[in-house]
Write a protein that holds these residues in place. Structure first.
Motif, short mmCIF file in Angstrom:
data_model
loop_
_atom_site.label_atom_id
_atom_site.label_comp_id
_atom_site.label_asym_id
_atom_site.label_seq_id
_atom_site.Cartn_x
_atom_site.Cartn_y
_atom_site.Cartn_z
N ARG A 19 30.41 29.52 42.73
CA ARG A 19 30.56 29.43 44.19
C ARG A 19 30.68 27.99 44.65
NH1 ARG A 19 25.65 31.70 46.87
NH2 ARG A 19 24.68 31.62 44.80
N ARG B 287 26.71 34.59 48.58
CA ARG B 287 27.07 35.71 47.70
C ARG B 287 27.46 36.90 48.58
NH1 ARG B 287 21.70 35.95 44.17
NH2 ARG B 287 20.85 35.38 46.20
N PRO B 288 28.18 37.88 48.04
CA PRO B 288 28.55 39.04 48.88
C PRO B 288 27.29 39.74 49.40
CG PRO B 288 29.69 39.11 46.76
CD PRO B 288 28.71 37.99 46.67
N VAL C 261 25.99 43.22 51.02
CA VAL C 261 26.35 44.62 51.27
C VAL C 261 25.12 45.36 51.78
CG1 VAL C 261 27.26 46.75 50.27
CG2 VAL C 261 28.02 44.52 49.38
#
Lengths: 248, 248, 248, 248, 248, 248
Positions: F7, F13-14, F16
């Motif tokens: 990154r 970070r993703p 969800v």
């Protein structure tokens, strides 16, 4: 007789086992039995409890817990209470005994396998789902040891699975959901091997009793159901791995 | 086959029950099963646990403990460790469930009967001796309530007694002493009523499994033994009291 | 003055000591002082507490507990509460100190003797009965070590026994039963040796005080009573064993 | 004989009591006995323990603790261990009993006075310094209640103070510092009233015994020393307040 | 704006540090910040926690507690409750981290320094007073090691001190006393070095939030106040010792 | 600079969020931030803690735990240890404070919302993921109260989300994974509202310090990242629900 969720007396709820659910554990599954969901992880450590030190044998043990909202009403955490309840202790002792019954502890060597069974959602049958799932997690962890050359083969002599049976309004039924469990006069947990031998039978009448004939009918139901659950376990493990079990 | 103490496979050890062993408790016995000795006291209190408040029902519960030198090697006190072990919790839950199975909790009224089972000397079978003895202590306490006019009759529907059975070197035997217990592949505790119904069956293979046929032979042994133990209980309680049970 | 049980102020209750009450312990007695009954077991272990490691000395320690129905009203178990109460700790420290006062710890060698005093029935004077009984259990255990050739002789310099004295309605009395204990303004526990020396004096006025003169009269009573109790101890131990004490 | 700090056998260490050491507590002192320093606070609360509910009586209780470096070697905190040790419990029970002996609990009314005795630095005699200091803190708190019109007068019948005595190399001495305490064969704590009556005598021989004559000499020493300590207490409390005590 | 005790927003309460307050500890101070009083002792032990064994590094850790009447209403002892509260754990972890930030753990060698911070009286800012005082106690202890030739120099790279800042009625203020603390919308504890670098910032809005601009104004206040506190620390330590810090 | 997972320094970070993950809880989500996975459930109960009784206000509190194999090496359960660790307490206090900062407790009424955050898998940032997820679970539960007519509108004034920032090899980065966390010199957790106000800043240098300039760069990073996370929260909650927040 109509069961609360429309099942027939001898019908199990759907059993779904998702392997490798956790990226850290040596073996892990998410097992779902209807709305009951349990995360089972197997941890392998190169040490044994004090009473086995120096005997060249391994050990298999289990811990069991429920998240606070696994249940309809929030349960106080045992960590907050500062002690484990009797039900928790009883269940984790049962899971450990069940898995040890088919394990060749000498062949395992001086290792401990700890099965952590954490109930994410509870709709009856959490202890039997834990046994069924923990068995698969344990085999996945043992297979890793075989792949790494630490073990020659999987030191397990048979499959292990479990289910509950009970008597509701006089009718023997299998795999009781929570609503049925609360209504049952007799409640029996049965753990069996893939070859149909008993590992554990815990039948209990809470404010009730049962006859020998009733017991026999419950055991027939359990044996058929556990045979079905074994098929799900075999599918998850794959032909090769399933075949390796019992070939000690 | 020769058992370690010379008994036949189907032979119980001598069962001796001394009533009114304690001058304070509402009911009490000293039960001796061979060298296993347990003091059972029944305490009656006019209160119920929170989950029963206001329901007009009573409760029966049990606590179990061993003196440090009840065993060959001194056991550390659970009061000193600061917590109850899993085995203790499992046993006291078992005793409570067993006694509740024949109790009419509504007829008991808002009272709690606590059975304290303290093992003075342990030579195998302490949990089954506790159940057998606690049942008698409970009846003695209930009888006192009847005599005092607090209850119309003893609100118990049947006798309760228990024994252990197991498989040693392939032979099913009854009432295992400690040395046998350690050697048994299968160990089963059976609780039954005076009319031969099951209350609790806990069969377990520690590092072993058992067949349906073996289970049946164990249950036959247990049923015969428990029938014998019932005779000892009846004798202690006397004809009149024994007759009162089950006449609810 | 009439005591509640008809005794004279200077009269002890009957003291009965049954040796070898437990088949596992190295030494054991059941001591009865009136209706007070205590099982005392002596356990010998080849280890010492950390603060004595490597010093070539042994240790004597005690634990004390009451069964829940040792008392008129059921007492909650300290194992269930998860901790020892202040009274329990105070008593077990007292018993340990009392027995160490006559023990030659160097001669004992790197061993620990643990005296477990479990009160089966409590009618006052449980701590002093525990000391009197534990002393006999300890000597029986030590004698076993001598017989096994582990010790040359019993490393104890004198007898130890204890009793309680107190002031009720202005009258000094000995060996208070529970009803007297609750009514006493002053309560004193006295531990003495067979040769009449003090080991421990704990005199306390609960919501009261006492004069030097009253104290002297209490000590006179105690000394006479302990001398009587010593005779019971000697009888149980037998001439030969009693003679061995103090010949270090 | 030369004592380690040059004192004569019958000589106390300097006793300094600083009143109102804490700005929040209803009563408080810092008491210094040589290098032993204890903060004593008295808290008054309008409630009583469950066993006194509704009886119209009050209660006096105490808690005792040591800071980790009150001692030469750092002591692990009891809060970190998760339980109180036996010594702590014994001492706090002693302090509470001692203060209750002169308190008119009916006159106090439904209030609890809690004496917290926290040892800042320990050089022997912490329990007796705690009693001496806690008594003064308690009177200061009671005086506040009188000033606020909550009590008519101080409901205390006499002064309370305490000291230790012991036998070192055969010589009876008073007010043992830590080094002397460790060397003493006999150790006795004595609590007395201002009029010379006993409240508590705890004499103990650790791995030793003592004669009646020795005991008498120890009590003579203690009585003289406590009389001196009473003068310090009177000075701190002032004429008016000291006079109020005992005029119940 | 008028503060409750008449201070200006940017004004600290008087800070008084009394060194060598305890005769046993390797280093000790009594720190007073207004009416807040904390005893800080530094204990040096030749051992490290398990996770540092054999790494040739040392450790610095802290424990924090309050006497029951440090506060206006008596607080129940954590030793009596049997466990440490969350606030206590949070504070002792903070103190330890703060002091480790300037310590060269390799140069310290395999030693543990334990800082015990015991609050005698609490009027707000007890955790920041503990850090400021514990730093001085630690330097005093380290200096003793240097004097004894155990260390070549004091292995500390900078001064450490702390204070609190907060927003009351919209106004940023420093060093909140208890009454202010209870009224503050935002509360921030700041730990800084003598050279003006941050060690720890804990800003929290209890039922409130704060802007970046407000945060900047709070940090300006804190930086100025900590600079002043550093002067008090330097004075207590003396020129020579203060100079030694940071000369690693 | 290359981060361990490729990154950029300012890249999250993703994130969800799966709503309604649990069938029993009033509100629930599974939040995944990279490999960190936390189940957050919100429980609504019609009661408040003792200190709020009768004040007409509600309360928001949180509990936090990790499954044993949430981590690379198995962690011992806090229920088995019998107490909560300092880290756990610190985190659950943080989560509770963060959520209370935007809650109108009066409008909530006498209810308690308990957020249980159970970490299924931990790869850094578990406390900040817990806050972000718990906020959504809480809104879902509150919305249910609105739909049931128990509340008029959602009594929350703003969004709440959190992330971590830190300095690794001198470079400020956001959302540290476990490997980065272990390597960071400075570690800061930031909780902000949807309108960019701070709720909590906890910046700490473990064995390190940081400048005001570094702090400013970390806060810039955090503000941008939290803004992104807010978008994910809005998406899960839907336009209508997101709009309802802050319209109190």
């Amino acid at each position: 007789m109509q069961r609360v969720d429309g099942r027939k007396p001898e019908q199990l709820r759907p059993v779904v086992i998702t392997p490798d659910y956790n990226k850290y554990a040596e073996g892990s599954v998410l097992i779902e039995v209807g709305d009951t969901r349990v995360i089972c992880t197997a941890t392998v450590e190169d040490k044994v409890p004090p009473f086995l030190k120096g005997l060249g044998k391994g050990w298999v043990t289990a811990e069991y817990a429920m998240l606070p909202r696994a249940t309809g009403v929030r349960t106080v955490r045992e960590s907050a209470k500062g002690k484990l309840g009797g039900r928790t202790m009883e269940i984790q002792r049962l899971i450990g005994r069940a898995l040890r019954s088919v394990m060749d502890l000498e062949a395992l060597g001086e290792r401990t396998i700890t099965l952590d069974c954490d109930v994410i959602q509870a709709d009856g049958g959490t202890r039997t789902a834990s046994i069924t799932g923990a068995f698969v997690a344990m085999i996945l962890a043992l297979n890793k040891l075989v792949e790494q050359g630490m073990l020659e083969k999987i030191p397990v002599s048979d499959l292990i699975a479990a289910t509950s049976v009970g008597i509701i309004n006089g009718v023997p039924v299998i795999d009781l959901c929570y609503a049925e469990d609360a209504a049952a006069a007799v409640d029996m947990n049965v753990v069996m091997t893939g070859t149909g031998r008993f590992v554990e039978i815990q039948g209990t009448g809470e404010e009730a009793t049962f006859s020998r004939d009733e017991m026999n009918r419950l055991l027939d139901l359990a044996a058929a159901g556990i045979h079905e659950i074994n098929q799900v376990q075999r599918q998850v493990l794959g032909d090769k791995l399933a075949a390796a079990i019992g070939q000690v």
